[in-house]
Design a protein around this motif. Structure first.
Motif, PDB file in Angstrom:
ATOM      1  N   ARG A 130      10.914   3.261   9.307  1.00  0.00           N
ATOM      2  CA  ARG A 130      10.421   1.910   8.973  1.00  0.00           C
ATOM      3  C   ARG A 130       9.915   1.820   7.537  1.00  0.00           C
ATOM      4  O   ARG A 130      10.013   0.769   6.917  1.00  0.00           O
ATOM      5  N   ILE A 131       9.340   2.899   7.038  1.00  0.00           N
ATOM      6  CA  ILE A 131       8.819   2.812   5.664  1.00  0.00           C
ATOM      7  C   ILE A 131       9.858   3.210   4.617  1.00  0.00           C
ATOM      8  O   ILE A 131       9.738   2.827   3.465  1.00  0.00           O
ATOM      9  N   GLU A 132      10.884   3.958   5.061  1.00  0.00           N
ATOM     10  CA  GLU A 132      11.857   4.505   4.110  1.00  0.00           C
ATOM     11  C   GLU A 132      12.498   3.438   3.225  1.00  0.00           C
ATOM     12  O   GLU A 132      12.595   3.604   2.012  1.00  0.00           O
ATOM     13  N   SER A 133      12.882   2.330   3.834  1.00  0.00           N
ATOM     14  CA  SER A 133      13.614   1.311   3.070  1.00  0.00           C
ATOM     15  C   SER A 133      12.702   0.556   2.101  1.00  0.00           C
ATOM     16  O   SER A 133      13.181  -0.239   1.304  1.00  0.00           O
ATOM     17  N   HIS A 134      11.395   0.792   2.185  1.00  0.00           N
ATOM     18  CA  HIS A 134      10.484   0.052   1.310  1.00  0.00           C
ATOM     19  C   HIS A 134       9.870   0.912   0.224  1.00  0.00           C
ATOM     20  O   HIS A 134       8.934   0.512  -0.439  1.00  0.00           O
ATOM     21  N   ARG A 135      10.379   2.100   0.069  1.00  0.00           N
ATOM     22  CA  ARG A 135       9.837   2.946  -0.996  1.00  0.00           C
ATOM     23  C   ARG A 135      10.326   2.478  -2.358  1.00  0.00           C
ATOM     24  O   ARG A 135      11.344   1.800  -2.482  1.00  0.00           O
ATOM     25  N   GLY A 136       9.595   2.892  -3.373  1.00  0.00           N
ATOM     26  CA  GLY A 136       9.997   2.549  -4.738  1.00  0.00           C
ATOM     27  C   GLY A 136      11.152   3.418  -5.202  1.00  0.00           C
ATOM     28  O   GLY A 136      11.781   4.130  -4.407  1.00  0.00           O
ATOM     29  N   GLU A 137      11.419   3.373  -6.489  1.00  0.00           N
ATOM     30  CA  GLU A 137      12.500   4.171  -7.057  1.00  0.00           C
ATOM     31  C   GLU A 137      12.261   5.654  -6.781  1.00  0.00           C
ATOM     32  O   GLU A 137      11.135   6.114  -6.715  1.00  0.00           O
ATOM     33  N   LYS A 138      13.316   6.389  -6.644  1.00  0.00           N
ATOM     34  CA  LYS A 138      13.303   7.837  -6.393  1.00  0.00           C
ATOM     35  C   LYS A 138      12.586   8.178  -5.093  1.00  0.00           C
ATOM     36  O   LYS A 138      12.118   9.296  -4.892  1.00  0.00           O
ATOM     37  N   GLY A 139      12.431   7.200  -4.215  1.00  0.00           N
ATOM     38  CA  GLY A 139      11.846   7.480  -2.908  1.00  0.00           C
ATOM     39  C   GLY A 139      10.356   7.737  -2.932  1.00  0.00           C
ATOM     40  O   GLY A 139       9.776   8.195  -1.956  1.00  0.00           O
ATOM     41  N   LEU A 140       9.699   7.438  -4.051  1.00  0.00           N
ATOM     42  CA  LEU A 140       8.264   7.727  -4.144  1.00  0.00           C
ATOM     43  C   LEU A 140       7.446   6.441  -4.166  1.00  0.00           C
ATOM     44  O   LEU A 140       7.942   5.391  -4.549  1.00  0.00           O
ATOM     45  N   PRO A 141       6.183   6.543  -3.782  1.00  0.00           N
ATOM     46  CA  PRO A 141       5.331   5.357  -3.892  1.00  0.00           C
ATOM     47  C   PRO A 141       5.175   4.948  -5.361  1.00  0.00           C
ATOM     48  O   PRO A 141       5.266   5.789  -6.244  1.00  0.00           O
ATOM     49  N   ARG A 181       2.276   1.346  -2.013  1.00  0.00           N
ATOM     50  CA  ARG A 181       2.410   2.696  -1.474  1.00  0.00           C
ATOM     51  C   ARG A 181       2.599   2.635   0.038  1.00  0.00           C
ATOM     52  O   ARG A 181       1.631   2.532   0.786  1.00  0.00           O
ATOM     53  N   PRO A 182       3.832   2.690   0.514  1.00  0.00           N
ATOM     54  CA  PRO A 182       4.045   2.690   1.959  1.00  0.00           C
ATOM     55  C   PRO A 182       3.733   4.064   2.560  1.00  0.00           C
ATOM     56  O   PRO A 182       3.979   5.093   1.925  1.00  0.00           O
ATOM     57  N   GLY A 183       3.178   4.060   3.754  1.00  0.00           N
ATOM     58  CA  GLY A 183       2.833   5.320   4.407  1.00  0.00           C
ATOM     59  C   GLY A 183       2.774   5.150   5.915  1.00  0.00           C
ATOM     60  O   GLY A 183       3.144   4.103   6.458  1.00  0.00           O
ATOM     61  N   ILE A 184       2.320   6.199   6.587  1.00  0.00           N
ATOM     62  CA  ILE A 184       2.207   6.175   8.049  1.00  0.00           C
ATOM     63  C   ILE A 184       0.742   6.392   8.421  1.00  0.00           C
ATOM     64  O   ILE A 184       0.056   7.213   7.814  1.00  0.00           O
ATOM     65  N   LEU A 203      -0.153  13.682   9.449  1.00  0.00           N
ATOM     66  CA  LEU A 203      -1.011  14.255   8.399  1.00  0.00           C
ATOM     67  C   LEU A 203      -0.170  14.989   7.357  1.00  0.00           C
ATOM     68  O   LEU A 203      -0.389  14.850   6.148  1.00  0.00           O
ATOM     69  N   ASP A 204       0.819  15.765   7.826  1.00  0.00           N
ATOM     70  CA  ASP A 204       1.681  16.506   6.892  1.00  0.00           C
ATOM     71  C   ASP A 204       2.463  15.545   6.005  1.00  0.00           C
ATOM     72  O   ASP A 204       2.632  15.782   4.811  1.00  0.00           O
ATOM     73  N   HIS A 205       2.945  14.471   6.607  1.00  0.00           N
ATOM     74  CA  HIS A 205       3.734  13.485   5.858  1.00  0.00           C
ATOM     75  C   HIS A 205       2.904  12.850   4.749  1.00  0.00           C
ATOM     76  O   HIS A 205       3.320  12.778   3.594  1.00  0.00           O
ATOM     77  N   GLN A 206       1.706  12.402   5.096  1.00  0.00           N
ATOM     78  CA  GLN A 206       0.852  11.733   4.106  1.00  0.00           C
ATOM     79  C   GLN A 206       0.454  12.712   2.993  1.00  0.00           C
ATOM     80  O   GLN A 206       0.442  12.340   1.821  1.00  0.00           O
ATOM     81  N   LYS A 207       0.164  13.929   3.391  1.00  0.00           N
ATOM     82  CA  LYS A 207      -0.225  14.939   2.394  1.00  0.00           C
ATOM     83  C   LYS A 207       0.925  15.204   1.430  1.00  0.00           C
ATOM     84  O   LYS A 207       0.724  15.315   0.212  1.00  0.00           O
ATOM     85  N   SER A 208       2.146  15.269   1.955  1.00  0.00           N
ATOM     86  CA  SER A 208       3.287  15.578   1.097  1.00  0.00           C
ATOM     87  C   SER A 208       3.508  14.479   0.063  1.00  0.00           C
ATOM     88  O   SER A 208       4.102  14.730  -0.990  1.00  0.00           O
ATOM     89  N   LEU A 209       3.059  13.268   0.344  1.00  0.00           N
ATOM     90  CA  LEU A 209       3.229  12.165  -0.606  1.00  0.00           C
ATOM     91  C   LEU A 209       1.949  11.872  -1.389  1.00  0.00           C
ATOM     92  O   LEU A 209       1.893  10.918  -2.165  1.00  0.00           O
ATOM     93  N   GLY A 210       0.916  12.658  -1.161  1.00  0.00           N
ATOM     94  CA  GLY A 210      -0.355  12.434  -1.855  1.00  0.00           C
ATOM     95  C   GLY A 210      -1.026  11.142  -1.429  1.00  0.00           C
ATOM     96  O   GLY A 210      -1.752  10.524  -2.208  1.00  0.00           O
ATOM     97  N   LEU A 211      -0.792  10.731  -0.175  1.00  0.00           N
ATOM     98  CA  LEU A 211      -1.363   9.476   0.317  1.00  0.00           C
ATOM     99  C   LEU A 211      -2.525   9.748   1.273  1.00  0.00           C
ATOM    100  O   LEU A 211      -2.524  10.757   1.989  1.00  0.00           O
ATOM    101  N   PRO A 212      -3.514   8.861   1.310  1.00  0.00           N
ATOM    102  CA  PRO A 212      -4.650   9.070   2.215  1.00  0.00           C
ATOM    103  C   PRO A 212      -4.249   8.869   3.676  1.00  0.00           C
ATOM    104  O   PRO A 212      -3.241   8.240   3.973  1.00  0.00           O
TER     105      PRO A 212
END
Ligand SMILES: [Zn+2]
Length: 405
Positions: free
Chosen positions: A159-170, A175-178, A195-204
């Motif tokens: 659900r969040i994948e299609s809303h990411r910015g360029e290069k797949g990053l926030p 900043r889309p996240g879970i 938790l692992d997903h958010q950490k890998s993207l540097g998101l809270p």
């Protein structure tokens, strides 16, 4: 451009009489009081107003905006959840989209410039992405059955994948996240994936916890209406004993540093020790708190321990306002001994800190030019309350609230 008002509250320090901020592009380049006003720079004056940092709403659910006034207050928490599920079953993607659109308009009208939003469907994401707000837009996931961990996580991620910015990053602004829903509604397996997903993207990471009496009972003795409700959904739901949501998360290695814990109405000494050690933020949602009649939010105890407290609106399914100015007013009513400039920090700097934003929430040179002008009726004494929003500026650009999305 220089913006000048009767009072300037920067989000740190004391109110400044006849204060101003100077903006170039999207940044603040200087602040001061009238006596030090630079020459040769155009000035926009807000008479009868105070300038404040743009407000940070650390918790809301925009997709539920259309449920205002539909659900009954005063019911037990599980009954409210049942009602919510019944209402949302009748909503489609178009309704969620409209709800998010109207929600963004109400956020802006209430002085919000940065939001952490949580939704189940992902329908608020394109609305937030197109809005002028700084948005942490989370798709929420839940599920007690460990067998659901993989498919539920994959569904949220797609659900969040299609809303990411360029290069797949926030990006800086969106900043889309879970978001994991709650300790009582998730298997450790699913929580860990999030938790692992958010950490890998540097998101809270944000999670609902320690909200209701029913939740406290479920973790303390494995009994009560919320425990029964969870077992109706998943008969093998764990039977907790002698713990709390905060202690359960910590004991299972599911309490990351900097966690944004929403509600925190029922916290004991051991919980607060964990919150302090983990440098967590507790988000208090005054209008939602009043709707449910939860036990008094332990602001004084959290403050005494140096725990970061931020404010949020929650959704209109459990409150009647998406205005952060209104949340500040409700907080001031419940905690009359807390000065207005301290309440402002809960609605600005503390929220920004929780989100890891170092250049918003305080009006000072170098920071993003996110600010609002609000009416106030103080003269020589600093304002004791704020009135209505007069202007909202995001990244140096004036925002037309009606056309804001
Ligand atoms: Zn919530």
């Amino acid at each position: 451009m220089i913006y000048l008002a009767d009072w300037l509250l920067t989000g740190e320090g004391s109110p400044v009489r006849n204060g101003w901020i100077q903006v170039e592009g999207n940044r603040i380049v200087a602040t001061g009081s009238a006596s030090g006003l630079p020459e040769g720079v155009p000035v926009q004056r807000f008479a009868g107003c105070a300038l404040l940092p743009g407000l940070v709403n650390a918790h809301c659910h925009l997709e539920l905006t259309t449920l205002q006034g539909r659900l009954d207050s005063g019911n037990s928490f599980p009954v409210w959840v049942e009602q919510l599920r019944a209402y949302t079953a009748g909503l489609d993607s178009t309704s969620y989209h409209h709800a998010a659109y109207e929600g963004v308009r109400q956020l802006l009208a209430g002085g919000c410039t940065t939001v952490l939003d949580v939704g189940n469907t992902g329908d608020a994401l394109p609305v937030l992405a197109a809005s002028p707000l700084r948005a942490f837009a989370c798709v929420e996931t839940l599920g007690l059955d460990p067998a659901l961990a993989e498919p539920r996580f994959d569904a949220a991620r797609s659900r969040i994948e299609s809303h990411r910015g360029e290069k797949g990053l926030p990006t800086d602004r969106f900043r889309p996240g879970i978001a994991p829903h709650a300790a009582y509604s998730m298997s450790p397996e699913l929580l860990r994936r999030v938790l692992d997903h958010q950490k890998s993207l540097g998101l809270p990471v944000t999670i609902h916890a320690a909200e209701s009496r029913e939740e406290a009972e479920m973790f303390a003795s494995g009994t009560g209406p919320l425990a029964d409700y969870c077992r109706r959904i998943y008969p093998d739901a764990p039977r907790h004993h002698g713990t709390s949501p905060v202690r359960w998360l910590e004991a299972n290695g599911l309490f990351p540093d900097g966690l944004i814990l929403v509600h925190g109405n029922i916290l004991d000494e051991a919980d607060m020790e964990i919150l302090a050690r983990r440098k967590a933020t507790v988000v208090h949602c005054p209008s939602s708190h009043a709707f449910f009649g939860h036990p008094r939010f332990p602001y004084e105890a959290l403050r005494a321990r140096g725990i970061n407290v931020a404010l949020g609106t929650d959704s209109l399914a459990s409150g009647d306002s998406l205005s952060m100015l209104e949340q500040m007013r409700l907080f001031a009513e419940a905690y009359p001994e807390v000065p207005l400039d301290e309440i402002l920090t809960l609605a600005s700097t503390h929220g920004a800190h929780a989100l890891g934003l170092s250049d918003v929430g305080v009006l000072k040179a170098g920071n993003q030019a996110d600010f609002i002008a609000v009416s106030e009726n103080a003269t020589e004494e600093p304002p004791k309350a704020f009135g209505k929003l007069s202007t909202i500026v995001l990244a140096g650009k004036s925002c037309d609230i009606l056309a804001g999305v």
